[in-house]
Design a protein around this motif. Structure first.
Motif, PDB file in Angstrom:
ATOM      1  N   LEU A 111       7.259  -9.736   9.149  1.00  0.00           N
ATOM      2  CA  LEU A 111       8.217  -8.135   8.915  1.00  0.00           C
ATOM      3  C   LEU A 111       8.422  -8.318   7.465  1.00  0.00           C
ATOM      4  O   LEU A 111       9.526  -8.902   7.281  1.00  0.00           O
ATOM      5  CB  LEU A 111       8.399  -7.533  10.086  1.00  0.00           C
ATOM      6  N   ILE A 112       8.614  -7.194   6.522  1.00  0.00           N
ATOM      7  CA  ILE A 112       8.980  -7.099   5.337  1.00  0.00           C
ATOM      8  C   ILE A 112       9.630  -5.615   5.096  1.00  0.00           C
ATOM      9  O   ILE A 112       8.892  -4.923   5.531  1.00  0.00           O
ATOM     10  CB  ILE A 112       8.085  -7.158   3.951  1.00  0.00           C
ATOM     11  N   SER A 113      11.092  -5.488   4.949  1.00  0.00           N
ATOM     12  CA  SER A 113      10.933  -4.277   4.887  1.00  0.00           C
ATOM     13  C   SER A 113      11.613  -3.892   3.483  1.00  0.00           C
ATOM     14  O   SER A 113      11.896  -4.496   2.576  1.00  0.00           O
ATOM     15  CB  SER A 113      12.078  -3.877   4.917  1.00  0.00           C
ATOM     16  N   PHE A 114      11.245  -2.572   2.989  1.00  0.00           N
ATOM     17  CA  PHE A 114      11.673  -2.237   1.864  1.00  0.00           C
ATOM     18  C   PHE A 114      12.233  -0.932   1.553  1.00  0.00           C
ATOM     19  O   PHE A 114      11.174   0.237   2.741  1.00  0.00           O
ATOM     20  CB  PHE A 114      10.153  -3.172   0.893  1.00  0.00           C
ATOM     21  N   GLY A 115      12.178  -0.909   0.110  1.00  0.00           N
ATOM     22  CA  GLY A 115      12.470   0.610   0.100  1.00  0.00           C
ATOM     23  C   GLY A 115      11.097   1.470  -0.725  1.00  0.00           C
ATOM     24  O   GLY A 115      10.739   0.781  -2.333  1.00  0.00           O
ATOM     25  N   GLU A 116      11.724   3.054  -1.541  1.00  0.00           N
ATOM     26  CA  GLU A 116       9.797   2.657  -2.258  1.00  0.00           C
ATOM     27  C   GLU A 116      10.457   4.276  -3.065  1.00  0.00           C
ATOM     28  O   GLU A 116      11.272   5.158  -2.284  1.00  0.00           O
ATOM     29  CB  GLU A 116       8.517   3.354  -1.552  1.00  0.00           C
ATOM     30  N   PRO A 128       1.059  -1.636  -0.012  1.00  0.00           N
ATOM     31  CA  PRO A 128       0.026  -0.062   0.419  1.00  0.00           C
ATOM     32  C   PRO A 128       0.682   1.162   0.083  1.00  0.00           C
ATOM     33  O   PRO A 128       2.156   1.277   0.828  1.00  0.00           O
ATOM     34  CB  PRO A 128      -1.036  -0.144   1.851  1.00  0.00           C
ATOM     35  N   SER A 129       0.668   2.375  -0.929  1.00  0.00           N
ATOM     36  CA  SER A 129       1.308   3.221  -1.068  1.00  0.00           C
ATOM     37  C   SER A 129       0.519   4.305  -1.893  1.00  0.00           C
ATOM     38  O   SER A 129      -0.429   3.943  -2.633  1.00  0.00           O
ATOM     39  CB  SER A 129       2.731   3.429  -2.218  1.00  0.00           C
ATOM     40  N   GLU A 130       0.912   6.131  -1.717  1.00  0.00           N
ATOM     41  CA  GLU A 130       0.300   6.562  -2.454  1.00  0.00           C
ATOM     42  C   GLU A 130       0.004   7.319  -3.486  1.00  0.00           C
ATOM     43  O   GLU A 130      -0.666   7.117  -4.270  1.00  0.00           O
ATOM     44  CB  GLU A 130       0.198   8.148  -1.638  1.00  0.00           C
ATOM     45  N   ILE A 131       1.483   6.859  -4.268  1.00  0.00           N
ATOM     46  CA  ILE A 131       1.877   7.183  -5.255  1.00  0.00           C
ATOM     47  C   ILE A 131       3.325   6.223  -5.634  1.00  0.00           C
ATOM     48  O   ILE A 131       2.970   6.215  -6.737  1.00  0.00           O
ATOM     49  CB  ILE A 131       2.535   8.615  -5.481  1.00  0.00           C
ATOM     50  N   ALA A 132       3.713   5.714  -4.805  1.00  0.00           N
ATOM     51  CA  ALA A 132       5.312   4.917  -5.390  1.00  0.00           C
ATOM     52  C   ALA A 132       4.674   3.719  -6.477  1.00  0.00           C
ATOM     53  O   ALA A 132       4.466   2.658  -6.249  1.00  0.00           O
ATOM     54  CB  ALA A 132       5.197   4.188  -4.267  1.00  0.00           C
ATOM     55  N   LEU A 133       5.356   3.887  -7.174  1.00  0.00           N
ATOM     56  CA  LEU A 133       5.475   2.806  -8.672  1.00  0.00           C
ATOM     57  C   LEU A 133       7.490   2.069  -8.571  1.00  0.00           C
ATOM     58  O   LEU A 133       7.279   0.571  -8.778  1.00  0.00           O
ATOM     59  CB  LEU A 133       5.609   3.825  -9.508  1.00  0.00           C
ATOM     60  N   VAL A 134       7.674   2.920  -7.846  1.00  0.00           N
ATOM     61  CA  VAL A 134       8.824   1.803  -7.289  1.00  0.00           C
ATOM     62  C   VAL A 134       8.983   1.537  -5.354  1.00  0.00           C
ATOM     63  O   VAL A 134       9.618   2.342  -5.210  1.00  0.00           O
ATOM     64  CB  VAL A 134      10.616   2.545  -7.571  1.00  0.00           C
ATOM     65  N   GLN A 135       8.771  -0.227  -5.910  1.00  0.00           N
ATOM     66  CA  GLN A 135       8.706  -0.846  -4.578  1.00  0.00           C
ATOM     67  C   GLN A 135      10.240  -2.155  -4.906  1.00  0.00           C
ATOM     68  O   GLN A 135      10.095  -3.304  -5.673  1.00  0.00           O
ATOM     69  CB  GLN A 135       7.596  -1.502  -3.672  1.00  0.00           C
ATOM     70  N   PHE A 136      11.123  -2.003  -3.875  1.00  0.00           N
ATOM     71  CA  PHE A 136      11.994  -2.927  -3.626  1.00  0.00           C
ATOM     72  C   PHE A 136      12.061  -3.536  -2.317  1.00  0.00           C
ATOM     73  O   PHE A 136      12.476  -2.629  -0.776  1.00  0.00           O
ATOM     74  CB  PHE A 136      13.233  -2.316  -4.509  1.00  0.00           C
ATOM     75  N   CYS A 142      14.067   5.829  -2.662  1.00  0.00           N
ATOM     76  CA  CYS A 142      14.492   6.990  -1.171  1.00  0.00           C
ATOM     77  C   CYS A 142      14.296   6.836  -0.180  1.00  0.00           C
ATOM     78  O   CYS A 142      14.620   7.032   0.896  1.00  0.00           O
ATOM     79  CB  CYS A 142      13.628   8.005  -2.077  1.00  0.00           C
ATOM     80  N   ASP A 143      13.108   6.167   0.226  1.00  0.00           N
ATOM     81  CA  ASP A 143      12.059   6.325   1.329  1.00  0.00           C
ATOM     82  C   ASP A 143      12.305   4.639   2.106  1.00  0.00           C
ATOM     83  O   ASP A 143      12.032   3.848   1.211  1.00  0.00           O
ATOM     84  CB  ASP A 143      10.819   6.505   1.799  1.00  0.00           C
ATOM     85  N   ALA A 144      12.312   4.466   3.250  1.00  0.00           N
ATOM     86  CA  ALA A 144      12.372   3.060   3.875  1.00  0.00           C
ATOM     87  C   ALA A 144      11.248   2.750   4.097  1.00  0.00           C
ATOM     88  O   ALA A 144      10.396   3.328   5.055  1.00  0.00           O
ATOM     89  CB  ALA A 144      13.310   2.890   5.264  1.00  0.00           C
ATOM     90  N   ARG A 145      10.798   1.955   3.791  1.00  0.00           N
ATOM     91  CA  ARG A 145       9.026   1.262   4.672  1.00  0.00           C
ATOM     92  C   ARG A 145       9.297   0.201   5.221  1.00  0.00           C
ATOM     93  O   ARG A 145      10.181  -0.814   5.386  1.00  0.00           O
ATOM     94  CB  ARG A 145       8.072   1.133   3.477  1.00  0.00           C
ATOM     95  N   ARG A 146       8.551  -0.290   6.088  1.00  0.00           N
ATOM     96  CA  ARG A 146       7.594  -1.544   6.450  1.00  0.00           C
ATOM     97  C   ARG A 146       6.904  -2.267   6.356  1.00  0.00           C
ATOM     98  O   ARG A 146       5.797  -1.122   6.756  1.00  0.00           O
ATOM     99  CB  ARG A 146       8.035  -1.757   7.558  1.00  0.00           C
TER     100      ARG A 146
END
Length: 190
Positions: A167-172, A146-154, A175-179
């Motif tokens: 628990l999954i960590s990913f970047g958006e 789930p994200s408002e605008i992110a098309l690039v997630q890894f 730039c941004d670190a998410r979990r």
């Protein structure tokens, strides 16, 4: 300037560059490490399937399983026009019927709009056998976190917090670190 892709293993005080035997000059990226009976193995390719055994002293990575295929994985790649690539290290999990398997989280990226392409990333859970030749057992549906605008997630990390939650960590957007917390049952049901 051209980036050099390489995979390294850090074991104790030693850091060793891994090289695929017979393909030492190949770019090595998106390899997925996992352990089996005290050995370091890597998924070099999810589909077609290539698993390598790593000699942690020399860094030599030798194929032990090649080319097994799962029709659903091939069909997914064909439908999206994108290849499955590795993500975070795979986890050994207990399935609802009591057997064990490895759970992986791959990514696919699609170019939208030709040469001035917009790239969009999807993730997909997959299962592979807990014993050699580590064949693919199942593959889920592509999704985005789930994200408002992110098309690039890894996704770069995946941990089983308890017997029920990943628990999954990913970047958006690079730039941004998410979990994200994902119920294990949801990952396995997919």
């Amino acid at each position: 300037w051209k980036p050099e892709y390489a995979v390294y293993a850090a074991i104790g005080d030693t850091v060793t560059r891994l090289k695929q035997v017979g393909c030492e000059a190949c770019a090595q990226k998106n390899w997925v490490p996992f352990a089996h009976r005290g050995e370091l193995l890597v998924e070099q390719s999810i589909e077609p399937r290539v698993v390598l055994r790593v000699d942690v002293q020399s860094g030599r990575a030798t194929p032990i399983a090649n080319g097994t295929s799962l029709a659903a994985a091939s069909a997914l790649q064909a439908a999206l026009g994108a290849s499955l690539h590795g993500g975070p290290p795979s986890l050994r999990v207990r399935l609802p019927h009591g057997k064990q398997a490895f759970l992986g989280l791959a990514h696919l990226n699609r170019l939208l709009g030709g040469k001035s392409a917009l790239r969009i990333y999807y993730h997909v859970f997959y299962l592979f056998a807990a014993r050699p030749p580590f064949e693919l057992l199942a593959i889920g549906r592509p999704f985005m976190f789930p994200s408002e605008i992110a098309l690039v997630q890894f996704a770069s990390g995946m941990l089983l917090v308890d017997e029920q939650t990943l628990l999954i960590s990913f970047g958006e957007q690079d730039c941004d670190a998410r979990r994200a917390h994902v119920p294990l049952a949801l990952a396995l049901a997919d």
